[in-house]
Write a protein that holds these residues in place. Structure first.
Motif, short mmCIF file in Angstrom:
data_model
loop_
_atom_site.label_atom_id
_atom_site.label_comp_id
_atom_site.label_asym_id
_atom_site.label_seq_id
_atom_site.Cartn_x
_atom_site.Cartn_y
_atom_site.Cartn_z
N VAL A 145 0.52 -1.69 0.20
CA VAL A 145 -0.20 0.13 -0.14
C VAL A 145 1.06 1.36 0.08
CG1 VAL A 145 -1.54 -1.17 1.44
CG2 VAL A 145 -0.47 -0.18 2.20
N ALA A 146 2.02 0.80 0.65
CA ALA A 146 2.87 2.76 0.71
C ALA A 146 3.52 2.72 -1.15
CB ALA A 146 4.75 1.73 1.43
N GLY A 147 3.10 2.01 -2.06
CA GLY A 147 3.42 2.40 -3.42
C GLY A 147 2.74 4.01 -3.83
N VAL A 148 1.17 3.04 -3.41
CA VAL A 148 -0.11 4.32 -3.49
C VAL A 148 0.72 6.02 -2.77
CG1 VAL A 148 -2.08 4.85 -3.06
CG2 VAL A 148 -1.52 2.70 -3.89
N ILE A 149 1.70 6.04 -1.28
CA ILE A 149 1.19 7.44 -1.25
C ILE A 149 2.77 7.54 -1.28
CG2 ILE A 149 2.51 7.81 1.30
CD1 ILE A 149 0.19 5.34 3.09
N VAL A 150 3.62 6.92 -1.50
CA VAL A 150 5.08 7.40 -2.12
C VAL A 150 5.30 8.19 -3.99
CG1 VAL A 150 8.06 7.06 -3.00
CG2 VAL A 150 6.52 5.98 -0.81
N GLY A 151 4.23 7.30 -3.94
CA GLY A 151 3.44 7.20 -5.70
C GLY A 151 2.63 8.93 -5.83
N TRP A 157 5.25 16.41 -5.62
CA TRP A 157 6.09 17.34 -5.84
C TRP A 157 6.70 17.03 -7.02
CZ3 TRP A 157 8.04 13.87 -1.01
CH2 TRP A 157 7.71 14.28 0.26
N ASP A 158 6.84 16.70 -8.00
CA ASP A 158 7.18 16.77 -9.29
C ASP A 158 9.00 17.13 -9.18
OD1 ASP A 158 7.76 17.33 -12.06
OD2 ASP A 158 6.76 18.92 -12.29
N LEU A 159 9.46 16.44 -8.78
CA LEU A 159 11.08 16.45 -8.37
C LEU A 159 12.10 16.89 -9.81
CD1 LEU A 159 11.61 13.73 -5.24
CD2 LEU A 159 11.15 16.11 -4.84
N PHE A 160 12.56 17.92 -9.84
CA PHE A 160 13.36 18.31 -10.56
C PHE A 160 12.58 18.20 -11.86
CE2 PHE A 160 15.83 15.78 -7.64
CZ PHE A 160 16.70 16.94 -7.38
N GLY A 161 11.57 18.73 -12.09
CA GLY A 161 10.69 18.28 -12.99
C GLY A 161 10.53 17.01 -14.07
N LEU A 162 10.66 16.02 -12.68
CA LEU A 162 10.84 14.19 -13.62
C LEU A 162 8.89 14.41 -13.93
CD1 LEU A 162 13.87 13.10 -11.82
CD2 LEU A 162 14.00 13.82 -14.03
N GLY A 163 8.22 14.27 -12.94
CA GLY A 163 7.03 14.04 -13.14
C GLY A 163 6.79 12.36 -12.80
N GLY A 296 -12.53 9.49 -11.40
CA GLY A 296 -13.29 10.17 -10.70
C GLY A 296 -13.89 10.78 -10.31
N LEU A 297 -13.26 11.03 -9.31
CA LEU A 297 -13.04 11.90 -8.26
C LEU A 297 -12.29 13.21 -8.19
CD1 LEU A 297 -13.79 10.51 -4.93
CD2 LEU A 297 -15.42 11.20 -5.59
N GLY A 298 -10.91 13.36 -9.33
CA GLY A 298 -10.95 14.55 -9.70
C GLY A 298 -9.75 14.95 -8.63
N TRP A 299 -9.48 13.85 -7.61
CA TRP A 299 -8.18 14.30 -6.79
C TRP A 299 -6.69 14.65 -7.10
CZ3 TRP A 299 -10.24 11.11 -1.92
CH2 TRP A 299 -11.28 11.55 -1.73
N THR A 300 -5.85 14.45 -6.54
CA THR A 300 -4.67 15.07 -6.81
C THR A 300 -3.97 13.84 -6.81
OG1 THR A 300 -3.77 16.71 -4.65
CG2 THR A 300 -4.23 17.24 -6.65
N ALA A 301 -2.67 13.30 -7.02
CA ALA A 301 -2.17 12.33 -6.46
C ALA A 301 -2.01 12.07 -5.52
CB ALA A 301 -0.53 11.90 -7.65
N LEU A 302 -1.04 13.20 -4.77
CA LEU A 302 -0.81 13.28 -3.28
C LEU A 302 -2.38 13.30 -2.34
CD1 LEU A 302 1.04 14.15 -1.11
CD2 LEU A 302 -0.03 16.97 -1.44
#
Length: 557
Positions: A145-151, A157-163, A296-302
């Protein structure tokens, strides 16, 4: 006794965590990958399932390679290959390159992960091994389940523009650290009676799995032509041929890829079925769950990632209690209770999603997620030891490899099967979303002074838009009927977009709810299957095997 065994365990757990994390981390980044690579949804499904297929294909063979050439060597080779494949994924310029990288990642994990349990068995004394295996199960449960959180964090955060690329490139420093530390800390060992590689068995097993998964993933896009069903039938034939070949090899050459005699142990055979079905349910859930929250709900990845943390909290609590307190006392009842808690949490979640619709918030999901996560933790931490209770110690390595393979195949089947179910249901329910959104849109059109005849034309176009979008193979694709009309007032375009978002949210909420009820039914089957497990898990005795390994098979680092 290995003096640095606890440091070695940290490295082994880190590698296992990195593997399991990469199974789920891509789910959150799917919308970003679809847009950036201009990929079809079915291609992104292959990004998810390709890893699992590559892993399952080399898992058992990877264990045999460790026995022959040295577990430390194959472990480090797997980590190096996994890290290189992660870099390849991170610099992918199209979907095909990303799919190839993901399959390579899975294959390298198939070399890496089987060595973990084998190294634990020869490194830790029997008195510590139960605790270590409990820690191992807890780490895998949290990683799933941590994959969803870390992802979610990395994409937001879009670190260094890497997305989305950061979800793969983050493996580079972790992998390099594991290679360097593992070289100095992990002890080398191999089996003096190492079996021969069963290459024919490996080809048949991988072919059978691929023939089953491919049509499940591509069938919907092509309208389920005859060849999809022919491939699935062919899969059963190939797997039947594989079974016959393994039986013959057992009688003649020996060293089969799969020790078929394991399935004569009731606890193992019924446990494997329950384990497979459990991961079909959970693999599909994690994929659809992220689509529901983001598309569906339009939430951000975070936002989606932080919501997933609630499930992780429940899973952590269930894992800790299961290993330390409950399973040693109550045995299989703990796993059965876990399946029911997981099912109850999904049922509660289904009711909440359907009741609140687009207005659902994180706190409305909190209760169901804690309950489902707690049940998940009760199952995932101790299940390996419980299933292996009746297995002879000389077959324990093969049995562990089969369990890991079953987990990965179950995950892949869950992704494919639930994808078919979810998007078919989304297509069927498109009229419901239109019905919910139409009153507000009509009111806005009337307030804007749009004539009744023109309103009727606009609403017809709106229905077509929602219907075609729900039927699209790619849930992010915008059909021609949804494109803004040239010269249309900005207010009208805004009203149409808002109504479309509301209709989509209603459709996804309803479809997600229905899909969860299917997951509940699957978990009830898991509960029933667990009656075949032993009432109590007795410690497996590897003393003679471990002494033999240490006295005659250890190789200086």
């Amino acid at each position: 006794m290995a003096p640095r065994r606890w440091l070695a365990l940290v490295i082994l757990l880190g590698a296992g965590f990195m593997d399991m994390l990469d199974v789920t981390i891509v789910n959150v980044a799917v919308p970003s990958m679809l847009r950036d690579l201009e990929a079809e949804y079915s291609q992104i499904e292959w990004v998810v399932a390709g890893y699992v297929i590559g892993f399952a294909g080399l898992l058992v063979t990877g264990g045999r390679l460790g026995d022959i050439f040295g577990r430390k060597k194959i472990f480090l080779l797997g980590v190096v290959g996994f890290t290189a494949a992660s870099l390849f994924c991170g610099i992918a310029v199209n979907a095909e390159m990303l799919i190839a990288g993901r399959i390579a990642q899975g294959a390298m994990a198939g070399l890496m992960v089987p060595q973990v349990l084998a190294i634990i068995h020869v490194t830790f004394p029997p008195g510590e091994r139960g605790k270590v295996l409990g820690i191992w199960g807890s780490v895998l449960g949290f990683a799933s389940v941590a994959g969803v959180i870390v992802g979610g964090l990395l994409v937001e955060w879009d670190l260094f523009g890497l997305g989305w690329r950061a979800i793969f490139l983050i493996n580079l420093p972790v992998g390099l650290a594991a290679v360097v530390a593992g070289y100095f800390v992990v002890q080398e060992s191999r089996s003096l009676t190492a079996p021969k590689l069963d290459l024919v068995g490996m080809v048949l097993a991988v072919s059978g799995i691929a023939l089953m998964i491919y049509p499940l993933i591509k069938g919907r896009d092509h309208g389920w032509p005859a060849w999809t069903f022919a491939m699935m039938v062919g899969s059963l034939l190939v797997l039947g041929l594989f079974t016959a070949y393994e039986r013959r090899r057992t009688r003649t050459v020996g060293s089969p890829l799969v020790v078929l005699g394991l399935f004569r142990v009731q606890a193992f055979s019924t446990g494997m079925v329950a384990y497979l079905i459990f991961w079909i349910s959970l693999g599909g859930f994690f994929l659809v769950w992220t689509f529901y929250m983001q598309l569906g709900l339009g939430w951000t990845a975070l936002h989606a990632g932080m919501t997933a943390a609630i499930f992780a909290v429940g899973a952590g609590a269930g894992s800790g209690l299961s290993v330390e307190l409950l399973t040693p006392r109550f045995g299989r009842k703990v796993l059965m209770a876990g399946a029911l808690f997981n099912a109850a949490g999904f049922g509660w979640y289904a009711v909440a999603a359907n009741h609140h619709g687009p207005e659902i918030g994180t706190w409305d999901m909190a209760g169901p997620l804690v309950l489902a996560g707690f049940g998940f933790g009760l199952v995932i931490a101790p299940i390996v030891d419980v299933i292996l209770t009746g297995v002879d110690r000389h077959d324990a390595g093969s049995a562990s490899g089969l369990l890991n393979t079953t987990q990965q195949v179950g995950w892949a089947l869950g992704v494919a099967l639930v994808g078919v179910l979810f998007f078919h249901q989304l297509d069927q329910d498109s009229a419901r979303g239109v019905e919910k959104a139409t009153p507000a849109l009509t009111q806005q059109l009337t307030a804007a002074g749009v004539p009744a005849q023109e309103q009727s034309r606009i609403l017809d176009g709106f229905r077509a838009c929602v219907r075609e979008r729900s039927a699209a193979g790619d849930p992010t694709h915008v059909p021609e009927s949804c494109q803004p009309q040239p010269g249309a007032p900005a207010a009208l375009q805004e009203a149409m977009a808002s109504a479309g978002e509301e209709a989509t949210a209603h459709n996804f909420s309803r479809t997600f709810s229905i899909t969860l009820w299917y997951a509940v039914g699957i978990l009830v089957l898991v509960f029933i299957g667990m009656f075949g497990l032993p009432r109590k898990a007795r410690p497996r005795d590897f003393d003679a095997e471990v002494r033999s390994e240490r006295e005659s098979a250890q190789v200086p680092t």
